[in-house]
Design a protein around this motif. Structure first.
Motif, PDB file in Angstrom:
ATOM      1  N   ASP A 177       7.612  -3.171  -8.015  1.00 55.83           N
ATOM      2  CA  ASP A 177       9.372  -3.476  -8.067  1.00 55.83           C
ATOM      3  C   ASP A 177       9.989  -3.040  -6.931  1.00 55.83           C
ATOM      4  O   ASP A 177      10.443  -2.039  -6.908  1.00 55.83           O
ATOM      5  CB  ASP A 177       9.750  -2.853  -9.261  1.00 55.83           C
ATOM      6  N   PHE A 178       9.656  -4.021  -5.683  1.00 54.13           N
ATOM      7  CA  PHE A 178      10.265  -3.504  -4.508  1.00 54.13           C
ATOM      8  C   PHE A 178      11.791  -3.460  -4.507  1.00 54.13           C
ATOM      9  O   PHE A 178      12.554  -2.707  -3.789  1.00 54.13           O
ATOM     10  CB  PHE A 178       9.786  -4.431  -3.248  1.00 54.13           C
ATOM     11  N   GLY A 179      12.446  -4.521  -5.367  1.00 54.06           N
ATOM     12  CA  GLY A 179      13.762  -4.685  -5.252  1.00 54.06           C
ATOM     13  C   GLY A 179      14.459  -3.099  -5.673  1.00 54.06           C
ATOM     14  O   GLY A 179      15.426  -2.714  -5.062  1.00 54.06           O
ATOM     15  N   GLN A 180      13.999  -2.719  -6.867  1.00 60.99           N
ATOM     16  CA  GLN A 180      14.797  -1.497  -7.278  1.00 60.99           C
ATOM     17  C   GLN A 180      14.185  -0.437  -6.494  1.00 60.99           C
ATOM     18  O   GLN A 180      15.016   0.385  -6.384  1.00 60.99           O
ATOM     19  CB  GLN A 180      14.224  -1.235  -8.894  1.00 60.99           C
ATOM     20  N   ALA A 206      13.928   5.960   8.396  1.00 60.82           N
ATOM     21  CA  ALA A 206      13.955   4.508   8.741  1.00 60.82           C
ATOM     22  C   ALA A 206      12.588   3.856   9.296  1.00 60.82           C
ATOM     23  O   ALA A 206      12.223   2.931   8.678  1.00 60.82           O
ATOM     24  CB  ALA A 206      15.005   3.966   9.689  1.00 60.82           C
ATOM     25  N   GLY A 207      12.052   4.445  10.141  1.00 58.64           N
ATOM     26  CA  GLY A 207      10.719   4.459  10.828  1.00 58.64           C
ATOM     27  C   GLY A 207       9.697   4.192   9.719  1.00 58.64           C
ATOM     28  O   GLY A 207       8.718   3.622   9.640  1.00 58.64           O
ATOM     29  N   LEU A 208       9.822   5.439   8.917  1.00 58.37           N
ATOM     30  CA  LEU A 208       8.912   5.617   7.774  1.00 58.37           C
ATOM     31  C   LEU A 208       8.707   4.332   6.744  1.00 58.37           C
ATOM     32  O   LEU A 208       7.884   3.766   6.315  1.00 58.37           O
ATOM     33  CB  LEU A 208       8.913   6.896   7.133  1.00 58.37           C
ATOM     34  N   VAL A 209      10.103   3.940   6.467  1.00 58.95           N
ATOM     35  CA  VAL A 209      10.352   2.754   5.680  1.00 58.95           C
ATOM     36  C   VAL A 209       9.699   1.634   6.292  1.00 58.95           C
ATOM     37  O   VAL A 209       8.967   0.542   5.497  1.00 58.95           O
ATOM     38  CB  VAL A 209      11.742   2.798   5.238  1.00 58.95           C
ATOM     39  N   SER A 210       9.915   1.267   7.566  1.00 56.13           N
ATOM     40  CA  SER A 210       9.191   0.216   8.319  1.00 56.13           C
ATOM     41  C   SER A 210       7.893   0.175   8.242  1.00 56.13           C
ATOM     42  O   SER A 210       7.110  -0.823   7.976  1.00 56.13           O
ATOM     43  CB  SER A 210       9.714   0.124   9.733  1.00 56.13           C
ATOM     44  N   VAL A 211       7.250   1.487   8.269  1.00 57.54           N
ATOM     45  CA  VAL A 211       5.864   1.469   8.247  1.00 57.54           C
ATOM     46  C   VAL A 211       5.418   1.089   6.836  1.00 57.54           C
ATOM     47  O   VAL A 211       4.406   0.672   6.576  1.00 57.54           O
ATOM     48  CB  VAL A 211       5.307   3.058   8.677  1.00 57.54           C
ATOM     49  N   PHE A 215       2.535  -1.859   5.672  1.00 58.90           N
ATOM     50  CA  PHE A 215       1.713  -1.567   4.644  1.00 58.90           C
ATOM     51  C   PHE A 215       1.814  -2.095   3.569  1.00 58.90           C
ATOM     52  O   PHE A 215       0.582  -2.800   3.214  1.00 58.90           O
ATOM     53  CB  PHE A 215       1.592   0.014   4.525  1.00 58.90           C
ATOM     54  N   ALA A 216       2.830  -2.368   2.832  1.00 61.59           N
ATOM     55  CA  ALA A 216       2.841  -3.258   1.794  1.00 61.59           C
ATOM     56  C   ALA A 216       2.391  -4.629   1.917  1.00 61.59           C
ATOM     57  O   ALA A 216       1.815  -5.342   1.208  1.00 61.59           O
ATOM     58  CB  ALA A 216       4.216  -3.021   1.067  1.00 61.59           C
ATOM     59  N   TYR A 217       3.008  -5.048   3.205  1.00 62.41           N
ATOM     60  CA  TYR A 217       2.870  -6.371   3.548  1.00 62.41           C
ATOM     61  C   TYR A 217       1.262  -6.726   3.657  1.00 62.41           C
ATOM     62  O   TYR A 217       0.705  -7.715   3.287  1.00 62.41           O
ATOM     63  CB  TYR A 217       3.353  -6.809   4.931  1.00 62.41           C
ATOM     64  N   GLU A 218       0.563  -5.686   4.243  1.00 64.24           N
ATOM     65  CA  GLU A 218      -1.083  -5.853   4.456  1.00 64.24           C
ATOM     66  C   GLU A 218      -1.684  -5.666   3.236  1.00 64.24           C
ATOM     67  O   GLU A 218      -3.009  -6.321   3.086  1.00 64.24           O
ATOM     68  CB  GLU A 218      -1.254  -4.965   5.422  1.00 64.24           C
ATOM     69  N   ASN A 219      -1.168  -5.120   2.300  1.00 58.30           N
ATOM     70  CA  ASN A 219      -1.968  -4.639   0.979  1.00 58.30           C
ATOM     71  C   ASN A 219      -1.462  -4.985  -0.345  1.00 58.30           C
ATOM     72  O   ASN A 219      -2.176  -5.179  -1.463  1.00 58.30           O
ATOM     73  CB  ASN A 219      -2.137  -3.116   0.770  1.00 58.30           C
ATOM     74  N   SER A 220      -0.365  -5.882  -0.235  1.00 55.35           N
ATOM     75  CA  SER A 220       0.223  -6.290  -1.618  1.00 55.35           C
ATOM     76  C   SER A 220       0.342  -8.023  -1.563  1.00 55.35           C
ATOM     77  O   SER A 220       1.032  -8.433  -0.658  1.00 55.35           O
ATOM     78  CB  SER A 220       1.448  -5.814  -1.927  1.00 55.35           C
TER      79      SER A 220
END
Length: 392
Positions: A177-180, A206-211, A215-220
């Protein structure tokens, strides 16, 4: 002595609860929220009958349920708005433990209703989404911890709030649930900034959120599909985003007319995530601007009243609650016009959904409680006025 010197209006001892509430509550914010409830019922009449027909239900089945949930949400809002700031804090902390337990048990006892994400508890006649209730109680709990950290010899509340935020965001991402999760992160970040966080630390977060996003893009696959769909310059007209974009274009300034819209016939989420597309098609840009103005008024009025507060907890909690409320509305409408990737997020008080409506009622009720007029506000205004007179 202070009252004698500065002429503060004394508290009215023994004043009945309801008259005192009416005298101190922000009536403009209250009126805007009631307007949003009305908009939700109005658009429910337009958006939900086609869905009810597809599901073999009475035409106004979802409207009747939304009205029932709206009554419960209004009751929750009214009850929460009667609380003192101390009771808001206690309620928020106790509610946080309950919501946290409910979130943690979702993988065992929850269900996905065929949507691919385990976010709900099925109660037979209704369902409950714990993450909706987590937002307001986490904001209040984090504000309490951050405010405690500002006291002399206070606990490391900022660090504790950061740890809780990371755990909750992690649980929500695993649902997924990436929105919440983004709302929880945003609300915490706003409060942390108001509490005096160094800019370097905020940039690092903010940098950690980008990382984490990469990671979520590559694995989800779920996350990647939504990002790819957003970045694709060509919109498939048979997708929800395609139907919504076309409905908004067709609506124009004045809309195609009440009941004349077609987007509700094609969108399975027309009554929830894409309710603004129904409003834009049938009623046009005028109604959309009115809805935006109602949300903006709630947020700006709340910020205006919170600026007069001296209590750190009230300032932080109120700022977090108002920010999450406004940003959730902005994300929902931004998705409909393809300014943001699809999030699966409701429009507060307008979209259909029991958990969303009742949790939203609690959130705004606590916000109304924190922004009620209090004696120290009047003292602060008098002190500021006397200071200006002295300088002139």
């Amino acid at each position: 002595m202070t009252e004698m010197v500065y002429g503060a209006i004394p508290a009215r001892d023994g004043e009945p609860v309801i008259p005192k509430w009416w005298r101190t509550v922000d009536k403009v914010t209250l009126g805007c929220v009631l307007g949003l409830f009305g908009m939700g019922l109005l658009l429910g009449f337009a958006a939900s009958p086609p869905l009810a027909e597809r599901n073999g239900l009475p035409p106004f089945y979802y409207v009747e349920r939304q009205a029932m949930f709206a009554v419960l949400a209004l009751a929750a809002m009214f009850g929460a708005s009667l609380m003192s700031p101390n009771r808001v804090r206690r309620f928020g902390v106790l509610g946080f433990f309950a919501a946290f337990a409910a979130l943690a048990l979702l993988p065992v006892l929850g269900t996905d209703f065929g949507k691919g994400a385990i976010r709900w508890y099925s109660l037979g006649i209704a369902s409950v989404q714990p993450s909706e209730f987590m937002k307001p109680v986490f904001i209040v709990t984090a504000a309490w911890l951050m405010a405690a950290a500002q006291e002399i010899n206070g606990p490391p509340g900022k660090m504790f709030s950061f740890g809780l935020m990371v755990i909750i965001v992690g649980i929500l991402v695993m649902q997924p649930d990436f929105g919440q999760a983004s709302l929880i992160l945003f609300g915490w970040g706003v409060m942390y900034f108001v509490a005096g966080a160094p800019m370097l630390l905020l940039v690092a977060i903010a940098g950690l959120v980008s990382v984490g996003g990469f990671f979520a893009y590559e694995n989800s696959d779920h996350f990647a599909r939504r990002i790819d769909g957003f970045l694709n310059p060509e919109v498939d007209p048979t997708t929800q985003l395609g139907y919504a974009a076309n409905a908004i274009r067709e609506g124009g300034f004045f809309g195609v007319g009440v009941g004349e819209g077609t987007v509700k016939m094609n969108l399975p989420d027309a009554h929830t995530d894409f309710i603004i597309a129904v409003a834009a098609e049938e009623y046009g840009l005028i109604l959309v601007l009115i809805i935006i103005a109602l949300y903006a008024s709630v947020v700006l009025r709340s910020f205006s009243r919170l600026m007069k507060e001296r209590d750190p907890f009230i300032r932080l909690a109120g700022t977090g609650l108002a920010s999450v409320f406004g940003v959730q509305a902005m994300i929902n409408m931004g998705v409909a016009v393809r300014l943001l990737p699809a999030k699966g997020m409701t429009l507060p008080f307008v979209s259909y959904g029991g958990s969303s409506l009742i949790a939203g009622g609690l959130l705004v009720g606590m916000l109304l409680a924190l922004t009620r007029s209090r004696p120290q506000n009047e003292i602060g205004q008098m002190l500021a006025g006397r200071a200006r007179e002295g300088r002139s």
